[in-house]
Design an enzyme around this catalytic site. Structure first.
Site, mmCIF file in Angstrom:
data_model
loop_
_atom_site.group_PDB
_atom_site.id
_atom_site.type_symbol
_atom_site.label_atom_id
_atom_site.label_comp_id
_atom_site.label_asym_id
_atom_site.label_seq_id
_atom_site.Cartn_x
_atom_site.Cartn_y
_atom_site.Cartn_z
ATOM 1 N N LYS A 1 60.356 57.522 63.057
ATOM 2 C CA LYS A 1 60.703 56.404 62.172
ATOM 3 C C LYS A 1 61.384 55.288 62.972
ATOM 4 O O LYS A 1 61.092 54.106 62.794
ATOM 5 C CB LYS A 1 61.650 56.879 61.061
ATOM 6 N N HIS B 1 57.707 76.234 61.556
ATOM 7 C CA HIS B 1 58.621 75.108 61.766
ATOM 8 C C HIS B 1 59.803 75.419 62.655
ATOM 9 O O HIS B 1 60.612 74.540 62.937
ATOM 10 C CB HIS B 1 59.159 74.595 60.431
ATOM 11 N N LYS C 1 71.378 70.071 67.140
ATOM 12 C CA LYS C 1 71.089 68.636 67.167
ATOM 13 C C LYS C 1 72.161 67.847 67.930
ATOM 14 O O LYS C 1 71.998 66.694 68.261
ATOM 15 C CB LYS C 1 70.942 68.102 65.747
ATOM 16 N N LYS D 1 70.710 62.606 60.696
ATOM 17 C CA LYS D 1 69.905 63.813 60.505
ATOM 18 C C LYS D 1 70.832 64.905 60.004
ATOM 19 O O LYS D 1 72.047 64.712 59.959
ATOM 20 C CB LYS D 1 69.238 64.240 61.818
ATOM 21 N N ARG D 2 70.283 66.076 59.613
ATOM 22 C CA ARG D 2 71.152 67.174 59.235
ATOM 23 C C ARG D 2 72.143 67.456 60.358
ATOM 24 O O ARG D 2 71.815 67.273 61.538
ATOM 25 C CB ARG D 2 70.310 68.431 58.948
ATOM 26 N N THR E 1 61.091 64.164 63.111
ATOM 27 C CA THR E 1 60.291 63.064 62.589
ATOM 28 C C THR E 1 61.149 61.808 62.487
ATOM 29 O O THR E 1 60.622 60.698 62.473
ATOM 30 C CB THR E 1 59.716 63.391 61.190
HETATM 31 C C1 LIG Z 1 63.229 61.915 58.414
HETATM 32 C C2 LIG Z 1 64.320 62.567 57.692
HETATM 33 C C3 LIG Z 1 64.862 63.751 58.180
HETATM 34 C C4 LIG Z 1 64.404 64.397 59.474
HETATM 35 O O1 LIG Z 1 65.119 63.822 60.541
HETATM 36 P P1 LIG Z 1 65.169 64.486 61.988
HETATM 37 O O2 LIG Z 1 65.856 63.465 62.819
HETATM 38 O O3 LIG Z 1 63.758 64.689 62.413
HETATM 39 O O4 LIG Z 1 65.930 65.747 61.875
HETATM 40 C C5 LIG Z 1 65.897 64.337 57.475
HETATM 41 N N1 LIG Z 1 66.380 63.782 56.349
HETATM 42 C C6 LIG Z 1 65.896 62.630 55.862
HETATM 43 C C7 LIG Z 1 66.492 62.048 54.627
HETATM 44 C C8 LIG Z 1 64.849 61.978 56.502
HETATM 45 O O5 LIG Z 1 64.367 60.835 56.002
#
Ligand SMILES: *Cc1c(COP(=O)(O)O)cnc(C)c1O
Length: 825
Positions: free
Chosen positions: A673, A370, A567, A561-562, A669
């Site tokens: 979404k 990952h 990022k 996101k985190r 991911t």
């Molecule tokens: C999808 C998701 C992530 C991953 O988000 P990225 O933008 O790919 O880093 C992290 N936390 C939650 C709660 C999510 O639903």
């Protein structure tokens, strides 16, 4: 054996009816007889539990039928080992997949209870940090939907990811209490408990037949107890099991100590055991490096493998068929100790010869990588492993000797290459490299996007790739369209059904038929109306939680996101400052009104990430209260990002920020979404953004910034970012404002170091990508001004999301890694 066939042929109870009347009566029955509450005094949590019990009963039949079928057909089982499962809420997912939404809603309405209120009451199962854990949850749902006999194995943390609150704009971490009201989804399986050992010593013993065996005598023992949760596939095609392990002492209390007056000491062993599954480590993409973490990893690996081998022997009676009947996927290196544990179980417990055991082990395992960030690659001190898991350390040495011999003989590796593929890192005080261990013990190793897989071959695993060229393969991540489109965006789902029919519900690729409507003005209008409705709901949530009013007519520009330097939330907020300067400098100009929405948690020990949260909140306070902004720009940071919050924000987004430094985001991911829900992406050529660009074409995504190669070249030259900053007056102005305390008058130096980091090395290329980012945002503004063009692009994004379904990802794992047949529809 005869007993088994009796069990398989035994008649099952009548399945529960799914009519409104039956559900209504059943919910009341559960409330009375299972919860023990009179409806007159029942509290919302009681209704929630009663409803879940009633729903759960309607899933049981499918669950049992699913396991029976696997026994009957002898199909290969898939085991997904993951230290994280970021599931979120389960009730809506289960009801929706089982087709129970409407009857349950009606039944509750008849009882005077609102289903929506109950849904909001369910706590998130937040047993994960971010993308990696969420991927595991999407995979579980897709495997059930594709009728694959699969088990998830993980840890039942008493406390999941911390709850984030804001104190004067700073993140504070509070314990998360998802089990406070009990967990009606889980079944404790006392009978499925395994002993787990730590420490002690290894003894060589000679068998009566003259064979030398190794016996491990741990000096510490505890129990892993199984808790099972049903995972319902789409249309209840199949119900699989998520089995989470909880640590318990073998003796809950040492009575002799207690009786002699040592009341605390009597409970010590118990507390020590339970500590293992007490909390989820809250760091994302960086190893915790602490002994307790290694204990967690071994604890759940050992319990899972004991369970897998026990089940296999029960059905097949021999271990030679293991690779034909069992596939185990390691989600990152967290369960990598499983490689050594499987060898130990096969050799020490079942007397399998080394060579045979190694063939079986490699036959069952697959490993998903990952991250390539060097600081994120897991390794454990040899001394720690020797103390905690002495037998496993022996096995690791033995595996290493074989691999290195092969590398010398067959591949003619040089000493430098040998040092690089070795399982032992001799440079940093002797450590075991878990990535290398997972690699050599697996028959397939996959990356999570095309770019990431290429980089795996070129960087961390380049030598192992030369040694085993047919192992590395790509499996681009995906998301389940059930949760991330159908459930979280019912308005859009209805519109899509009305427009192209229902077929896309079962085959998400059918969304491509939307392409024909992308230019249709009346469809565009309805598509935009759904978006506006979702934005109005989010605006309401922002007002409730933050007291900030935002207009649903403005562009919702979202980065959730985190919080991580790679990022680049920092790039985004600096751009907000630049936009703020521009708006004030030009009171005569029109600007596209924007709401910049941020959410995300920072690892508690990650100072720069926490400082970025504070900066966002500081900037937000100034901008949101400055009348000179004329309401054209708002900045909000929504606390406590989790799956449930994402389910509200994602359907309301116009613009999706996917702006990581190229080469650093393995896949992402979140990007997928947003795409599903008709947001435009502004992004770098990183992770799965590259494939999104391929799917929608240049016209339907806004790409900017340095490429992976350009980033690498700048880093190699140690080029200083000075010239990029000198060339950009807008960037200078924004950085000066931040560094001089315009947004932090109470502590003018608060951001001085953060900003000076951009002048020094700027490892994440914030300064060097800034102008390109601003230019890309201008292109976004221009597109927004042509709403018909914008809507067309948004529709195209939804239309092309099919590739990013985790159903596609899972089919590929099944075919290329697991050797499992996926039944067609
Ligand atoms: C999808 C998701 C992530 C991953 O988000 P990225 O933008 O790919 O880093 C992290 N936390 C939650 C709660 C999510 O639903």
């Amino acid at each position: 054996m005869s007993q088994k066939s009796v069990v398989l042929d035994a008649p099952t109870p009548e399945p529960r009816q799914v009519t409104v009347e039956a559900l209504q009566a059943h919910i009341l029955e559960k409330l009375t007889y299972s919860i023990g509450k009179d409806p007159i005094v029942a509290r919302p949590h009681d209704w929630l539990a009663a409803t879940i019990f009633a729903v759960r009963d309607r899933i049981m039949d499918r669950w049992m039928e699913s396991s029976r079928e696997t026994w009957r057909t002898s199909n290969k089982r898939v085991y997904y080992l993951s230290l994280e499962f970021l599931i979120g809420r389960l009730m809506r997912d289960a009801m929706s997949n089982a087709g129970l939404m409407e009857p349950v809603q009606q039944a509750l309405t008849n009882l005077g209870v609102d289903l929506g209120d109950l849904i909001d009451l369910e706590p998130d199962a937040a047993l994960g940090n971010g993308g990696l854990g969420r991927l595991a949850a999407c995979f579980m749902e897709s495997m059930a939907s594709l009728k694959i006999p699969a088990y998830g194995y993980g840890i039942r943390y008493a406390h999941g990811l911390f709850r984030q609150e804001m104190s004067e704009g700073w993140q504070v971490e509070l314990p998360e209490e998802w089990l406070a009201h009990g967990n009606p989804w889980e079944f404790e399986r006392r009978e499925s408990a395994y002993e787990i050992g730590f420490g002690g010593h290894v003894e060589g013993v000679t068998d009566p037949d003259g064979e030398l065996r190794q016996e491990w005598h741990p000096n510490e023992h505890l129990l892993a107890v199984a808790f099972d949760t049903p995972i319902v596939g789409w249309r209840a095609a199949r119900v699989n099991t998520l089995r989470l392990w909880s640590a318990q002492p073998i003796d809950p209390i040492l009575l002799d100590k207690f009786n002699s007056g040592d009341h605390i000491g009597a409970l010590e062993e118990s507390a020590r055991a339970e500590a293992i599954t007490r909390v989820l480590y809250p760091a994302d993409s960086t190893p915790a490096g602490q002994e307790l973490r290694l204990r967690q990893e071994y604890f759940f690996s050992s319990a899972s493998l004991q369970d897998i081998v026990r089940r296999h022997l029960q059905q097949y009676g021999d271990l030679g068929s293991l690779p034909d009947k069992v596939a185990i996927q390691l989600n990152d290196t967290h369960p990598a100790i499983s490689i050594a544990e499987m060898m130990r179980i096969l050799i020490d417990i079942h007397g399998v010869e080394w060579d045979e055991a190694w063939t079986l082990t490699r036959g069952v395992f697959g490993y998903t990588n990952h991250t390539l960030l060097p600081e994120a690659l897991e390794s454990w001190p040899v001394a720690l492993l020797e103390r905690l898991l002495p037998r496993h350390m022996q096995i690791v040495y033995a595996i290493n000797a074989e691999i290195l011999t092969e590398a010398r003989k067959r591949a003619k590796f040089t000493d430098e290459q040998i040092a690089r593929v070795s399982l032992i890192d001799e440079q940093n005080g002797r450590r075991v490299r878990m990535g290398q261990l997972a690699f050599v013990g697996s028959h397939k190793i996959n990356g999570v996007s095309a770019l990431h897989t290429e980089l795996m071959k070129q960087t961390v695993f380049s030598d192992l790739h030369k040694l085993y060229p047919d192992r590395i393969n790509n499996k681009t991540n995906g998301i389940t369209p059930r949760r991330w489109l159908m459930q979280c965006n019912p308005g859009l789902t209805s519109l899509l059904s009305e427009t192209i029919g229902d077929a896309f519900l079962d085959d998400i690729r059918k969304l491509e038929e939307l392409g024909a409507y992308a230019d249709d003005p009346s469809f565009q209008k309805r598509f935009a109306a759904v978006k506006l409705e979702n934005k109005t709901r989010l605006a309401e949530l922002i007002r409730e939680r933050l007291g900030v009013r935002v207009s649903p007519e403005a562009m919702f520009d979202v980065q959730i996101k985190r919080i991580h330097e790679y990022k680049r939330q920092l790039l985004n907020i600096i751009q907000a400052v630049a936009a703020y300067d521009e708006i004030r400098a030009h009171p005569e100009r029109d600007f596209v009104p924007r709401v910049k929405i941020f959410a995300g948690k920072a690892a508690p020990s990650y100072w720069n990430a926490k400082l970025v949260i504070k900066l966002i909140n500081d900037v937000a306070r100034v901008i949101n209260n400055d009348p000179a902004v004329r309401g054209l720009l708002k900045v909000v940071f929504l606390p406590n990002y989790n799956v449930s919050l994402a389910e509200v924000i994602v359907p309301a987004a116009d613009l999706s920020e996917q702006i990581s430094t190229a080469g650093m985001e393995a896949s992402g991911t979140g990007n997928m979404k947003f795409m599903a829900n008709g947001a435009l992406t502004i992004g770098t050529m990183d992770g799965a953004n590259v494939e999104m660009h391929e799917e929608v074409g240049d016209d339907n995504i806004v790409i900017f910034g340095l490429t992976t190669d350009e980033v690498a070249a700048k880093r190699a030259k140690s080029e200083v970012p000075r010239s990029a900053i000198d060339a950009s007056p807008d960037l200078q102005e924004a950085l000066n404002a931040i560094a001089s305390g315009v947004f932090s008058p109470d502590d003018p130096n608060r951001y001085r170091d953060l900003v000076s980091g951009l002048y020094d090395t700027d490892w994440f290329m914030v300064a060097r990508d800034f102008d390109a980012y601003v230019a890309a945002q201008k292109r976004v503004d221009a597109l927004w001004l042509d709403q018909s063009r914008w809507n067309r692009m948004a529709i195209c994004n939804t239309a092309h999301v099919g590739f990013f379904s985790s159903d596609r990802t899972i089919r590929q794992y099944a075919e290329d890694i697991w050797g499992v047949q996926v039944p067609t529809a």
